[in-house]
Enzyme design. Sequence first.
Site, PDB file in Angstrom:
ATOM      1  N   ASN A   1     185.317  66.991  47.267  1.00  0.00           N
ATOM      2  CA  ASN A   1     186.550  67.541  46.693  1.00  0.00           C
ATOM      3  C   ASN A   1     186.400  67.613  45.177  1.00  0.00           C
ATOM      4  OD1 ASN A   1     187.608  64.960  45.489  1.00  0.00           O
ATOM      5  ND2 ASN A   1     187.491  64.346  47.634  1.00  0.00           N
TER       6      ASN A   1
ATOM      7  N   LYS B   1     168.190  70.822  58.307  1.00  0.00           N
ATOM      8  CA  LYS B   1     169.147  71.796  57.773  1.00  0.00           C
ATOM      9  C   LYS B   1     169.704  72.656  58.919  1.00  0.00           C
ATOM     10  CE  LYS B   1     169.246  75.527  54.451  1.00  0.00           C
ATOM     11  NZ  LYS B   1     168.441  76.436  53.656  1.00  0.00           N
TER      12      LYS B   1
ATOM     13  N   ILE C   1     190.091  52.608  52.934  1.00  0.00           N
ATOM     14  CA  ILE C   1     189.482  51.465  52.223  1.00  0.00           C
ATOM     15  C   ILE C   1     190.566  50.599  51.585  1.00  0.00           C
ATOM     16  CG2 ILE C   1     187.866  50.819  50.390  1.00  0.00           C
ATOM     17  CD1 ILE C   1     186.567  53.644  50.816  1.00  0.00           C
TER      18      ILE C   1
ATOM     19  N   PRO D   1     187.764  55.345  57.577  1.00  0.00           N
ATOM     20  CA  PRO D   1     188.660  54.197  57.403  1.00  0.00           C
ATOM     21  C   PRO D   1     189.385  54.291  56.063  1.00  0.00           C
ATOM     22  CG  PRO D   1     186.360  53.539  57.167  1.00  0.00           C
ATOM     23  CD  PRO D   1     186.345  54.985  57.557  1.00  0.00           C
TER      24      PRO D   1
ATOM     25  N   ASP E   1     189.319  62.081  53.986  1.00  0.00           N
ATOM     26  CA  ASP E   1     190.019  61.513  55.139  1.00  0.00           C
ATOM     27  C   ASP E   1     189.163  61.591  56.401  1.00  0.00           C
ATOM     28  OD1 ASP E   1     192.307  60.836  53.724  1.00  0.00           O
ATOM     29  OD2 ASP E   1     193.085  62.882  53.847  1.00  0.00           O
TER      30      ASP E   1
ATOM     31  N   PHE F   1     196.664  55.091  44.353  1.00  0.00           N
ATOM     32  CA  PHE F   1     197.047  56.348  43.712  1.00  0.00           C
ATOM     33  C   PHE F   1     197.581  57.295  44.774  1.00  0.00           C
ATOM     34  CE2 PHE F   1     195.720  56.857  39.199  1.00  0.00           C
ATOM     35  CZ  PHE F   1     195.404  55.524  38.963  1.00  0.00           C
TER      36      PHE F   1
ATOM     37  N   LYS G   1     203.602  54.973  50.746  1.00  0.00           N
ATOM     38  CA  LYS G   1     202.270  54.355  50.668  1.00  0.00           C
ATOM     39  C   LYS G   1     202.353  52.901  50.209  1.00  0.00           C
ATOM     40  CE  LYS G   1     199.979  58.487  50.150  1.00  0.00           C
ATOM     41  NZ  LYS G   1     199.347  59.542  49.424  1.00  0.00           N
TER      42      LYS G   1
ATOM     43  N   LYS H   1     200.771  50.690  53.082  1.00  0.00           N
ATOM     44  CA  LYS H   1     199.452  50.097  52.803  1.00  0.00           C
ATOM     45  C   LYS H   1     199.576  48.692  52.215  1.00  0.00           C
ATOM     46  CE  LYS H   1     197.239  54.603  51.993  1.00  0.00           C
ATOM     47  NZ  LYS H   1     195.988  55.268  51.627  1.00  0.00           N
TER      48      LYS H   1
HETATM   49  O1  C5P Z   1     196.783  58.098  51.983  1.00  0.00           O
HETATM   50  P1  C5P Z   1     196.191  58.672  50.750  1.00  0.00           P
HETATM   51  O2  C5P Z   1     194.795  59.164  50.937  1.00  0.00           O
HETATM   52  O3  C5P Z   1     197.038  59.705  50.078  1.00  0.00           O
HETATM   53  O4  C5P Z   1     196.156  57.413  49.754  1.00  0.00           O
HETATM   54  C1  C5P Z   1     195.579  57.496  48.500  1.00  0.00           C
HETATM   55  C2  C5P Z   1     195.177  56.130  48.047  1.00  0.00           C
HETATM   56  O5  C5P Z   1     194.434  55.461  49.069  1.00  0.00           O
HETATM   57  C3  C5P Z   1     194.244  56.197  46.864  1.00  0.00           C
HETATM   58  O6  C5P Z   1     194.464  55.027  46.117  1.00  0.00           O
HETATM   59  C4  C5P Z   1     192.866  56.213  47.514  1.00  0.00           C
HETATM   60  O7  C5P Z   1     191.861  55.741  46.637  1.00  0.00           O
HETATM   61  C5  C5P Z   1     193.064  55.313  48.718  1.00  0.00           C
HETATM   62  N1  C5P Z   1     192.275  55.679  49.903  1.00  0.00           N
HETATM   63  C6  C5P Z   1     191.266  54.857  50.343  1.00  0.00           C
HETATM   64  N2  C5P Z   1     190.555  55.197  51.482  1.00  0.00           N
HETATM   65  C7  C5P Z   1     190.836  56.307  52.167  1.00  0.00           C
HETATM   66  C8  C5P Z   1     191.858  57.162  51.728  1.00  0.00           C
HETATM   67  C9  C5P Z   1     192.560  56.818  50.582  1.00  0.00           C
HETATM   68  O8  C5P Z   1     190.981  53.841  49.721  1.00  0.00           O
HETATM   69  N3  C5P Z   1     190.130  56.601  53.237  1.00  0.00           N
END
Ligand code: C5P
Length: 408
Positions: free
Chosen positions: A224, A303, A321, A319, A293, A337, A351, A355
């Site tokens: 991204n 390839k 994190i 997952p 995601d 964030f 969130k 979380k």
């Molecule tokens: O749920 P969302 O992806 O919008 O959440 C964003 C926050 O979760 C950010 O702080 C991002 O670094 C963290 N995150 C993570 N692992 C993921 C997805 C998001 O640590 N797989």
Amino acid sequence: MDELDAILQQRQSNMTGLTGKTIVLGVTGGIAAYKAAELVRLFVKAGATVHVAMTESATRFVTPLTFQALSGNTVWVDQWDTRMSNGMAHINLTRQADLTVVAPATANFIAKLAHGNADDLLSTLCLARDCPLLVAPAMNRQMWSNAATQRNIAQIRADGIDILGPDSGEQACGETGEGRMLEAAEICAAVVAYFQPKLLAGRRVLMTAGPTFEALDPVRGLTNLSSGKMGFALAQACANAGAAVTLVSGPVSQATPIGVARINVQSAMQMREAVLKEAPRSDIFIGVAAVADYRPATTAVDKIKKSGETLSVEFIRNPDILAEVAALPSAPFCVGFAAESRDLDTYAQGKLVAKKLQLVVGNLVQDGMGGDTNTVVLFDATGRHPLPTSSKEELARDIVAHLSSLLS
Ligand code: C5P
């Protein structure tokens, strides 16, 4: 005064890192003196008032006029200069200064500092100063590694003088090794850091930043547009605030913040592994990374060749994190964030709760990612706290200030 006023007031006194600070820059006679011209420009740009004092030999490399034009102030060379009304430039200059920086500092000048010699204006001024002194050595690698120089460096360090660098690499003399002066931007960043309040002293901060790269085959993958700028600025701000920072970064082209330990990863799974290894010894975890995601269910060994009009790829969920760290039995203080395209408050608050975070930094993604400024709102258990639109460096300082207030 509400919280926003307090932050704005603090911002005004800290607009660009050195606002309101007076710095005496000592320049001694080495080829790196040309980098000192850029250093003056950066100090001034960061808001400092700069007074330059040069040794006689420094004037052989760069003229006083250059420093006068860049600093907008009189440049001092001669200890018998009568332009200062009381004839005491060596006393007066440092009495108004918050900091003295000598860059470049030659082996000879460091030897003089170590022994307390005062045979010209700059060495006298350093001896008579009543403000801290930072020294950026610059010399040939043999001069740097010479036992006498190393003895002198150890002595001035013991005397409370901070040493910046030196760097190693290609030298003006054509040799390669340690002794090269740090770049002007690195010295300026170290000086900005020097003035920051040590709000996170003794804390261990673990962070993620940048995008992840999810491989499809050996040469392609999904990623991204995260530039990593916000995460890297925040890592620098945490280090400047006195924290020991470990930054787990996806693929970005940002320079490693000074004083930060960096672990490079590519995929979300590698990022997770690095984070879970470090998390037990962290007090604070800040997830800034734009983690994918989903990842391809399989990574092709070879390839992928084109065949047919469409290509289907199966993705599986990565997952989370941040949520995983926040769910650890003795979880660190967790900051997330939330970059949203609409309904920021609902999603960011969601969130925070889902979380189990202590702080969420939310922003509306309107102009895409990668810009130098941002508008964010902080969400914590007490509600929402909007910050004024500003550079990512200023936002990083504000986030650190808010985070430290929650910690205490
Ligand atoms: O749920 P969302 O992806 O919008 O959440 C964003 C926050 O979760 C950010 O702080 C991002 O670094 C963290 N995150 C993570 N692992 C993921 C997805 C998001 O640590 N797989």
